[in-house]
Every structure is written in structure tokens, then in C-alpha cells.
Design a protein around this motif. Structure first.
Motif, short mmCIF file in Angstrom:
data_model
loop_
_atom_site.label_atom_id
_atom_site.label_comp_id
_atom_site.label_asym_id
_atom_site.label_seq_id
_atom_site.Cartn_x
_atom_site.Cartn_y
_atom_site.Cartn_z
N PRO A 125 0.77 -1.28 -0.03
CA PRO A 125 0.03 0.02 0.06
C PRO A 125 0.92 1.31 0.06
CG PRO A 125 -0.86 -1.52 1.62
CD PRO A 125 0.31 -2.04 1.19
N ASP A 126 2.19 1.19 0.54
CA ASP A 126 3.00 2.55 0.53
C ASP A 126 3.61 2.52 -0.77
OD1 ASP A 126 4.87 0.39 0.83
OD2 ASP A 126 5.61 1.43 2.85
N GLY A 127 3.40 1.61 -1.91
CA GLY A 127 4.11 1.89 -2.89
C GLY A 127 5.40 1.02 -3.19
N TYR A 128 5.91 0.29 -2.13
CA TYR A 128 6.96 -0.34 -2.15
C TYR A 128 6.90 -1.67 -2.71
CZ TYR A 128 9.79 3.18 0.43
OH TYR A 128 10.33 4.37 1.03
N ILE A 129 7.71 -2.14 -3.65
CA ILE A 129 7.41 -3.65 -4.24
C ILE A 129 8.25 -4.51 -3.35
CG2 ILE A 129 7.28 -2.40 -6.45
CD1 ILE A 129 9.85 -3.78 -7.14
N GLU A 130 7.84 -5.65 -3.43
CA GLU A 130 8.44 -6.79 -2.71
C GLU A 130 8.60 -8.02 -3.82
OE1 GLU A 130 7.29 -7.77 1.13
OE2 GLU A 130 8.52 -9.51 1.26
N LEU A 131 9.72 -8.48 -3.95
CA LEU A 131 9.78 -9.56 -4.95
C LEU A 131 9.30 -10.96 -4.22
CD1 LEU A 131 13.18 -9.43 -6.78
CD2 LEU A 131 11.05 -8.64 -7.45
N ARG A 132 8.79 -11.71 -5.22
CA ARG A 132 8.10 -12.91 -4.76
C ARG A 132 8.68 -14.06 -5.38
NH1 ARG A 132 3.59 -12.33 -1.29
NH2 ARG A 132 4.41 -10.75 0.21
N ASP A 133 9.12 -13.90 -6.78
CA ASP A 133 9.48 -14.97 -7.46
C ASP A 133 9.96 -14.58 -8.85
OD1 ASP A 133 10.51 -17.71 -7.13
OD2 ASP A 133 8.40 -18.35 -6.61
N ARG A 134 10.88 -15.39 -9.47
CA ARG A 134 11.03 -15.32 -11.00
C ARG A 134 9.64 -15.99 -11.65
NH1 ARG A 134 14.11 -12.09 -13.15
NH2 ARG A 134 14.18 -13.62 -15.21
N SER A 135 9.28 -15.37 -12.81
CA SER A 135 8.03 -15.71 -13.15
C SER A 135 8.18 -17.07 -13.53
CB SER A 135 7.89 -15.15 -14.18
OG SER A 135 8.74 -15.06 -15.28
N LYS A 136 9.40 -17.72 -13.96
CA LYS A 136 9.31 -19.04 -14.27
C LYS A 136 9.59 -20.17 -13.28
CE LYS A 136 14.42 -19.10 -15.27
NZ LYS A 136 14.52 -17.55 -14.94
N ASP A 137 9.95 -19.41 -12.09
CA ASP A 137 9.87 -20.45 -10.70
C ASP A 137 8.53 -20.50 -9.79
OD1 ASP A 137 12.49 -20.57 -11.40
OD2 ASP A 137 13.30 -18.79 -10.09
N ILE A 138 7.62 -19.68 -10.23
CA ILE A 138 6.43 -19.78 -9.56
C ILE A 138 5.95 -21.16 -9.60
CG2 ILE A 138 4.82 -18.95 -11.50
CD1 ILE A 138 4.94 -17.12 -7.98
N ILE A 139 5.11 -21.51 -8.41
CA ILE A 139 4.37 -22.57 -8.45
C ILE A 139 2.88 -22.29 -8.42
CG2 ILE A 139 3.80 -24.79 -7.17
CD1 ILE A 139 6.64 -24.17 -5.62
N ILE A 140 2.12 -23.08 -9.39
CA ILE A 140 0.71 -22.82 -9.35
C ILE A 140 -0.16 -24.04 -9.04
CG2 ILE A 140 -1.19 -22.15 -10.91
CD1 ILE A 140 0.61 -20.61 -12.44
N SER A 141 -0.58 -24.15 -7.64
CA SER A 141 -0.89 -25.26 -6.94
C SER A 141 -2.37 -25.19 -6.74
CB SER A 141 -0.40 -25.60 -5.77
OG SER A 141 -0.68 -26.63 -5.17
N GLY A 142 -3.31 -25.94 -7.48
CA GLY A 142 -4.75 -25.78 -7.23
C GLY A 142 -5.37 -24.33 -7.66
N GLY A 143 -4.48 -23.61 -8.72
CA GLY A 143 -4.93 -22.56 -9.09
C GLY A 143 -4.56 -21.45 -8.24
N GLU A 144 -3.85 -21.57 -7.25
CA GLU A 144 -3.23 -20.59 -6.42
C GLU A 144 -1.66 -20.25 -6.64
OE1 GLU A 144 -4.72 -18.74 -4.03
OE2 GLU A 144 -6.65 -19.97 -3.71
N ASN A 145 -1.35 -19.16 -6.44
CA ASN A 145 0.16 -18.83 -7.05
C ASN A 145 0.78 -18.99 -5.47
OD1 ASN A 145 0.08 -18.21 -9.61
ND2 ASN A 145 -0.29 -16.17 -8.88
N ILE A 146 1.94 -19.74 -5.48
CA ILE A 146 2.86 -20.17 -4.47
C ILE A 146 4.19 -19.41 -4.96
CG2 ILE A 146 4.14 -21.44 -2.90
CD1 ILE A 146 1.80 -23.51 -3.46
N SER A 147 4.47 -18.17 -3.92
CA SER A 147 5.93 -17.60 -4.14
C SER A 147 7.11 -18.78 -3.49
CB SER A 147 6.11 -16.40 -3.27
OG SER A 147 7.22 -16.09 -3.09
#
Lengths: 541, 541
Positions: free
Chosen positions: A429-451
């Protein structure tokens, strides 16, 4: 129809000069000729000497026909010659291609072929790799050997001429050439790329200049700092810092070997005020043995990228007299392009909370015009809710010209008028970004993104864990599930259940690894974990 | 033939954005929305508020049809509205023309006509002058009144709308427009010119941006400073500092009246860390009475131009907790463009010698590419001997676009690819320049050049002298001889012989004034001595 401001007010040689770092070294050498420029063991140069040496280099290369559009590759550690090359090569109009000294021979041969280098300046230390790379090369190349008197290890000369012999051919008052246009290329940096062939990122004189003036602006770096080279100059041209130091008339302290003793020695003896480094360098400092430490009575600023240290580490290093600034960027953005700009009120947070806000990648540099977290396809910004994941996009004057001889990759990277970083993150909300993953590394489990970064962060917290990497494992029911590869600290033992239970206490259920493998982690030459190898392993389980 | 670096690596919206200060305010407002931007008496704004107010201003002006190629004039003291105008006006594509508030009505009318201003934003305090200027105007102009609640003096509203009413028309989320090209005009500043009509100096977005990032770089100014406005923002756009403060997210402390008590109050209460000011401001500080002084426990940086204070004054102000940096420039160079860059070893000099090195105008800014002292006709650099006089020349990205609607003056100013400053000086062996005179003020006596600044400097040293100006007096034998106009301190009396004898002890024989006139000195509205009037007087003696 032209307005009154568009009549007889054109650019001319008096009021418009292509932006470039080259006039910065001329200024440092003219104003502070006797100030130390580069210190390397017993070798100490003044700014006048460094400038003269760079001009001799430029002159000698120019006499050999090198100039605009040509590439000069360098395979050098952080030594005075490497610093000089950042000026002497562009001065001729040619492009400096600094090679990652940890690369294997085949990759180096690929880069030398692809970048069409005419000359290679290489340190004796790397002759085993380079001699193999040269044998795999399909083009003629002039090899110049650097034989650093501070280096007493193995390795042989490969070319017909040494760097000092080359310099002896040059004129110390060579004038060089300014770029015809500030958009002209100044350097070529290959991404390490965990898969596929490396891509050649091209920087412009304009971008290098803006990095040189923008990094000090952002980091509050004053004139005449003393800067320690722990970050390799081959890494995004040392985040543009050779040119920063020319803008500030700073002193570079070189280290061939980055050890705790060397870092403390440079701080205590040379009065180092600033350095940039990976978290591993912070680890060196914190874990230094008593005998390696040296007392110092000034504050030392550290700029660090990638994952910042966990709370306890941060607290410890700051109590030792260091101040840590967290930045983030990519080779494509001239190194750091975001900063976790500090709010004074955050000083009052307790250590864990303070480390948590500092672990965020933050906001754009003042000189980086655009940053957003957005949908990778529509480029629609995600809500600033600290939760919705999107891809990190950059735009502005700290973004590369593109990838050399790779229009497809360039177009793809710039689709929609933004640079696609390939990194996934959230926008707070304060405009700061936070990395969660490389796009090719993200896990999609049951439709949910997992960082995977989030899951790894939890596993790191387990007292027995030294390193961890989480990847997707194919799953019939869920599509993918998290699979953790874990290295335990020496002498420790643990079960998969123990790790999973620990995650259960700290993570949402769907994010908990279903599989835990205890193993050493495969890494690239730059120390990046090769997740593609782990994904193959996970799929084969 | 194109080389590999000229293929498929073009500028595009992702990697090239026109340089402009406008994205800097967006960044400050986004990253530090609640940090104080501008403080003016009981009025305190945050960066988010200042940005919103600037956007409302831009939106309202834009709705009235203002945009690219239009001029908006402002007649304002250093108040929040003046700061907002430096963003809100350029945001529409229009050009800000800040008027010198000390000018007379006729000159203001000339400027409003010549600059083709469509709108004038004016403070009630200046209504006596402005109402006369408006009556002399030969064009339609919309007048917007600023009625600052902090101002309780005389003056009336002249327009149909106040600034706050105008803002109320605007949208706080107005996006504005970036310049189409970084060479687009951002501001128009008329030179005060001691003779003839003022000339309109045009600045570009590119130059304003480079000033914004280059001034902090040169002055080692960190992020989040607290800056006191003693230098008028109408003066070269406050040496680009409204934009500097946006780059640093600094806090501006405004002063309608620059008094010693106000300066010390701002330092003690608001924690001012930096200010720029003329030597007269330094005088205020040093000569402050005990009751006006306030204690403070931090160091305050002062950037000062024109002649720096004499040794005793410098020593005194530095012992009070101030550090003085000496800079030099012209309206045509975005304000300061040279700096007396300090060498640490100069700290060891005794006070007179230290003040002497500090009194030099110094070396180019890192972001100003070219500076030389050269023959005004051949542009051949003079020897760096500290003695040979020449004209000071600038070139590079801190030089104006040119003079508005004055191609002849522009061409003349840029003849030979350098900006002709009209200032005469010498070049010292260490590359530092030192001004000696304006070219039109120099005296040539028996073929020898005499620097009027040098002679004035000696006369100033006489204990009874308050002010002095030296001009050429025509002479049959010598061509010209020096003629001194002297104002004595209140209550003092002296004879011409006394002054001449004093000069005899301190100057080469041919430089001694042959004539001394005791009188008040004629000055322009900005306090510059009108030497052309003194020359007429001297000729008539």
C-alpha cells in the motif's frame, strides 16, 4: 506551427554535448590530479596517472584500428587495469565487454564469438579457462595479458603482448573521441542466464552517465568517498561505479580476494566509506573471526542487492558500524534501479519488523522514471495491496538499449513499452514493491500462486537449515505442489517431517512443501541456484 | 555501414524518456507523501499536498488553454505558491517566467510583452509595481492574485481570481504532460543587464533535470535535506533548487523577509542544513546581534556566489558552525556552473591564504563539460599562469538554449561553439579560474589591462570604506586611467589623497586610481552597481 520557444534556440556545440562518463574522468584528473584513484596492494595510482594510463590504452587500441562499433573483451578481476579499461576502451569509440571470470570456457567462447570481440585483455589467473575458450573460438582475436605483480598464483601468458607493453605504445595525451550520440553503445554485459545461451545487454553512454550521477544522488554518496571493490566490475560494470567514482573523484580500493580480513583491513587502513556487495559479503563480515576483525571509528555504508540479511544478521552488522541499504535491479537496468528508501520513523521499529520493511525491494530510483507491478499480459497494474502478485516492470533512462543481435528477445523484453523483468512481486500500500519470485519459478497449485521465495524464507528460519530451494513438482490433482531441496548445516540431521511440520506452523496450508529432499544445491558460476536442474529432479521423483 | 551496435537497439518508450524534473516530484510525493515539502510560517505542506496543488494548478491552467509554447509569468516571493509554480506550469507544457520582484514597472512591462505571457500570477505585495506595469502592457493577460495569509502588509488584488480559486478549478489527479523532447523549454529568465533591454534566457527540461541531479552531486548534498530559501526562486529558478529538492525529497523553508533573526530561527527550529545565498546574506549572519542569534548543534552548508567574504568574515562564519562553498555562474549557465572544489590540504593554510584560495571561482561542475579562459577573439586558451587575462567560456549541458526572440544575441553568445560569458579572469596553474572583471569594465591604461575588481578589493580594505567602484576615465596620455567612486562608512571622513596613498602601498603603480570621488553608488534593482553611469560621470569630470 512552431512556437516562440522553437525558433533559433537549437542545440549547438556550446549548449549540448552527448552525455557520457568520459568527461568525468578528465575532470577528476584535472581538478584532483594527485588524489588517489586506485589502490591495489602496494600499487597506488593518482587520478592523473589513471587517466594517463587509460589514455595510453585508448591510444594504443586506436592505433590498432579499434574504434566505434568494435568490441574489446576483458577477463579481469577487480584490479587497476579493469578500472582503466572502463575509460580507455570507450574512449576509442569501442565497447567494453567485461566477462564474468567464473564462467566456463565454452560459455566464454560463445560470448567472444557472439560479441565479435577483436581484442581480449585477460589476467594470467584465468589462463586455464581462457586457453580452452580460445581453442573453441571461430574468429581471430588479439590477446593481451595482464600480469598483475600483486598476483603470485598459477597461470601463464597467452598472448604476444602484455598490457604494460600495450600501454607503452600509447600516447598519454591521446584525446580520444566523445560519442557521436549519447545513445551510442558503451558496454556489453552478458546475462548469466540459468538456461539457454547468455544474452548480450547493451548499455549506452547516456545510461552510463545517468548511473554515474544517479547512484550517488540516490545513496547520498558525497564527493571524494573511499570505495571498496567487493562487487565484481564485470557485474553490470560494477553497477556503473567505475563511472560513479569518476563523478565523485573517489578512491577505489581493489581486492583480488574478497575475504573478511581483507575487507576489515581496507576499512581500517584505507578508510573505506562505501561498498556494494552481495549478501554473501555481508555474511563474511558478520562471521569474521576475532583475528580477522579490525577496529574502525567511522560509519561504513553498504549497498546490497538480492535478498537482504535476516533480522538478526542485519541487527548485528549495523551494531558493528555498518549501515545497509537494500537495492534491486537487473543487468538490463544497469544494476540497481530500485531502493528501499528509508523512512526515519522505521528506525523505531523492533528488529524483526525493521528487517522486514528493509527486505522489500522498494521504490524507483529518482533517475528511473517508471516502475510498476502489473499483469504480465495486459500490463494492467495490480492493486497496491501487498498481496496480489504481478510482474515487475521498468521503464526509463536506466533501461538497456536492448540485447545484441537478438531483436526477438529485445522486442519481447520491451513489449508494451515497458521492460519485462521476469521477476514476480507484490505492491504494498505504501508503493514499495517486494519480490516474490522469478516468473518461471512460481508454483501454481490448485490455481493458487505460491511464491517459492516465501516458502524458502520460512525454511531458512529453521535452525538446522543452511540453504533451501523450492520448486514446482508436477501433481495430478493440484497441477503442481512445492518440493523443497534442503542443505543442512554441518553436523545437523533432520527428517522431512520435521521440516514440513515447521512449515505448517508458519505458512498457509497450500504452500507447505509436500516433498523434502536433503541435498547439496546445484549452482551457476555466479552462485545462483539452478532451479531448472531441481525441477528436473523433482519431476523424476 | 552500420555496426552491430546500431542494429535493432533503438530508443523506445521503455528505455528512453525525455529528461525532465517533472518525474522527480511524482517520485517524492509517492515515496514520501507525508514528509514536509514546504514550510512557510504557520503553513506547512507535505510532498503529497504540494504535488496535488501543483497538479491542480497545471490542470486549471491547462483547462484555460495554456500549453506548449505558452508563457506563464510569476511575480512572487519565496513562498509555497512559487515552489508549486515550478512544477504546475511546466506540467502543462508551458514555460515559467519568474520575474525579479525588485524590477521597476517599465522593465516588467517590457518582459511581459517580450515573453508573450498569457497569464501573470502575482503576489499582493507587488501590486503597486504590477498595476503600473499592466497599464503599460500592449497585450491581454490574465492576472491571478496570490494573497498569502502570512503577508499582512499593503497591496491590493489586481485580477479577477485568486490563486486558491484557480486551484479549486483544477483536478488533483491531473496527469500533466511530459515534454515531447527534453530540449523543450521549461523556463524563461531575463538577465538583469546593467545596460539595454533585458534578454530572455531559455532553459530546457534536460538542463533543469541535469541541474537537479548535478547540484547535489557537486555539493555532496544528501537525500532529505532541509533547505532554507534565502536565494530568490526568481533568480535562475533558484539555481534549479526547486527541482533539486524534488530529486532529494528535501524540505523547503520559505522566508518572505530574509533577516538574521529569521535565518537563525529557521536553523534552530526547522533544522536547516543547507542554503544558497549572496554574500550579503553571509553578512547578515555574521553581523547578527546577540538577540537575533540562536544556538544550533549541527553544521550548516552555505553555497555562495559572486565575491566570497574576506578572510576575517570567512573565518568568523565558519567558527559559528557554517561551511561555505564558493560557486560561480551566470543566468545563461543555470546559475552555478563552477565550484571552488576544496582540497583537504587547504584546511591547513592560515586564514588569509585559505580565504584567498577559496575566493577563486574554481573548476567546472562535473556535469558542466567545458570551461576555459581564452582570448575573446581567437578562442585560444590563455596560459595557466594565474596572470594572463582572458574571457571565461563555458560549453556543455549546463548552458542555456539561447536568448528568446534574439537570434543575433544568441549567435554572438555562442560564436565558435562556446558560450561567451563576458567575464574576464585568469587561469591558475592548478586549473582554477579566478574572475578579474566584466569585459566591458576592464581598464586599459598605457596598453596595460587593469582589473577593476583588483583595485576595488584594495580600496575595500581601507578601514573607512563602505563601498567602492572603479571605472575607466578617458585620458589623453594613457588612454584610460582608473577612477574610484567611494562611499565611506557612516560618520567617517577621508581625503582622496588618503585613499590614493593607501592604494600606493598595495598596488602596482599603474593601477592606482588617479581620481577619487566620494559619493553614493548608483545600483540596479538587484543591487548591482551601474558602472555605465559611473563611466559617464568619470568622463564628465
Amino acid at each position: 506551427m512552431t512556437n516562440i520557444y522553437e525558433q533559433d534556440l537549437d542545440r549547438n556545440p556550446a549548449n549540448h554535448i552527448p552525455l557520457s562518463p568520459l568527461p568525468l574522468i578528465e575532470r577528476s584528473a584535472s581538478v584532483f590530479p594527485n588524489r588517489p584513484s586506485v589502490i591495489h596492494g602496494s600499487r597506488r595510482y593518482t587520478w592523473f596517472e589513471t587517466w594517463s594510463r587509460a589514455r595510453k590504452l585508448g591510444s594504443a587500441l586506436s592505433s590498432r584500428g579499434l574504434g566505434k562499433g568494435d568490441t574489446v573483451a576483458v577477463m579481469l578481476p577487480n584490479i587497476p587495469e579493469m578500472f582503466e579499461c572502463h575509460f580507455g576502451i570507450p574512449m576509442t569509440g569501442a565497447v567494453i565487454n567485461a566477462l564474468n571470470t567464473r564462467l566456463d570456457a565454452t560459455t566464454i567462447a560463445f560470448i567472444l564469438n557472439h560479441g565479435e570481440a577483436n581484442v581480449l585483455i585477460t589476467d594470467r589467473e584465468f589462463s586455464p579457462t581462457i586457453s580452452v575458450a580460445l581453442s573453441e573460438l571461430d574468429r581471430e582475436i588479439t590477446v593481451i595479458d595482464v600480469d598483475d605483480p600483486e598476483y603470485i598464483g598459477d597461470g601463464k601468458r597467452l598472448g604476444n603482448q602484455t598490457y604494460e607493453e600495450l600501454l607503452a605504445e600509447g600516447e598519454p595525451f591521446y584525446e580520444g573521441r566523445d560519442p557521436d550520440d549519447e545513445w551510442d553503445a558503451i558496454s556489453l554485459n552478458y546475462t548469466s542466464g540459468t538456461t539457454g545461451n547468455p544474452k548480450g545487454v547493451v548499455y549506452s553512454h547516456r545510461g552510463a552517465y545517468l548511473g554515474a550521477v544517479g547512484n550517488p544522488l540516490t545513496w547520498s554518496m558525497p564527493q571524494n568517498p573511499t570505495y571498496l571493490w567487493t562487487l565484481p566490475m564485470f557485474h553490470c560494470n560494477g553497477w556503473t561505479f567505475p563511472w560513479v567514482l569518476a563523478a565523485l573523484t573517489g578512491t577505489s580500493v581493489c581486492l583480488r580476494n574478497v575475504t573478511a580480513a581483507n575487507i576489515f583491513g581496507a576499512i581500517a587502513e584505507e578508510g573505506v566509506t562505501h561498498f556494494c556487495g552481495a549478501p554473501v559479503v555481508l555474511g563474511l563480515v558478520i562471521n569474521a573471526e576475532e583475528a580477522e576483525r579490525r577496529a574502525f571509528d567511522h560509519s561504513v555504508e553498504i549497498m546490497t542487492a538480492a535478498a537482504p540479511p535476516p533480522p538478526a544478521v542485519l541487527e548485528r552488522i549495523e551494531s558493528m558500524g555498518f549501515r545497509v541499504t537494500h537495492v534491486y535491479g537487473l543487468t538490463e537496468t544497469y544494476g540497481p534501479s530500485t531502493i528501499c528508501a528509508w523512512h526515519p520513523e522505521w528506525d523505531a521499529l523492533e528488529p524483526v519488523a525493521r528487517a522486514k520493511v528493509k527486505s522489500r525491494q522498494g521504490v524507483r530510483y529518482p533517475i528511473a522514471e517508471g516502475l510498476m507491478v502489473a499483469d504480465p499480459n495486459t500490463l494492467e497494474p495490480v492493486p497496491q495491496d501487498g498481496d496480489t502478485m504481478g510482474e515487475v516492470f521498468f521503464r526509463g533512462n536506466l533501461v538497456m538499449k536492448g540485447y545484441l543481435k537478438n531483436p526477438t528477445a529485445t522486442e519481447e523484453a520491451f513489449r508494451g513499452g515497458w521492460f519485462h523483468s521476469g521477476d514476480l512481486g507484490v505492491w504494498h500500500p505504501d508503493g514499495y514493491i517486494e519480490l516474490r519470485d522469478r516468473s518461471k519459478d512460481i508454483i501454481i497449485s490448485g490455481g493458487e500462486n505460491i511464491s517459492t521465495i516465501e516458502v524458502e524464507g520460512v525454511i531458512f528460519g529453521h535452525p538446522k537449515v543452511l540453504e533451501a530451494a523450492v520448486v514446482a513438482r508436477p501433481d495430478e490433482k493440484w497441477g503442481e505442489t512445492p518440493c523443497a531441496f534442503v542443505t543442512l548445516k554441518p553436523g545437523e540431521s533432520a527428517t522431512a517431517d520435521e521440516i514440513i511440520q515447521y512449515c505448517r506452523d508458519n505458512l498457509a496450508h497450500f504452500k507447505i512443501p509436500r516433498t523434502v529432499v536433503f541435498t547439496d544445491l546445484p549452482k551457476t558460476s555466479t552462485g545462483k541456484i539452478q532451479k531448472f536442474k531441481l525441477r528436473d529432479q523433482a519431476a523424476a521423483l
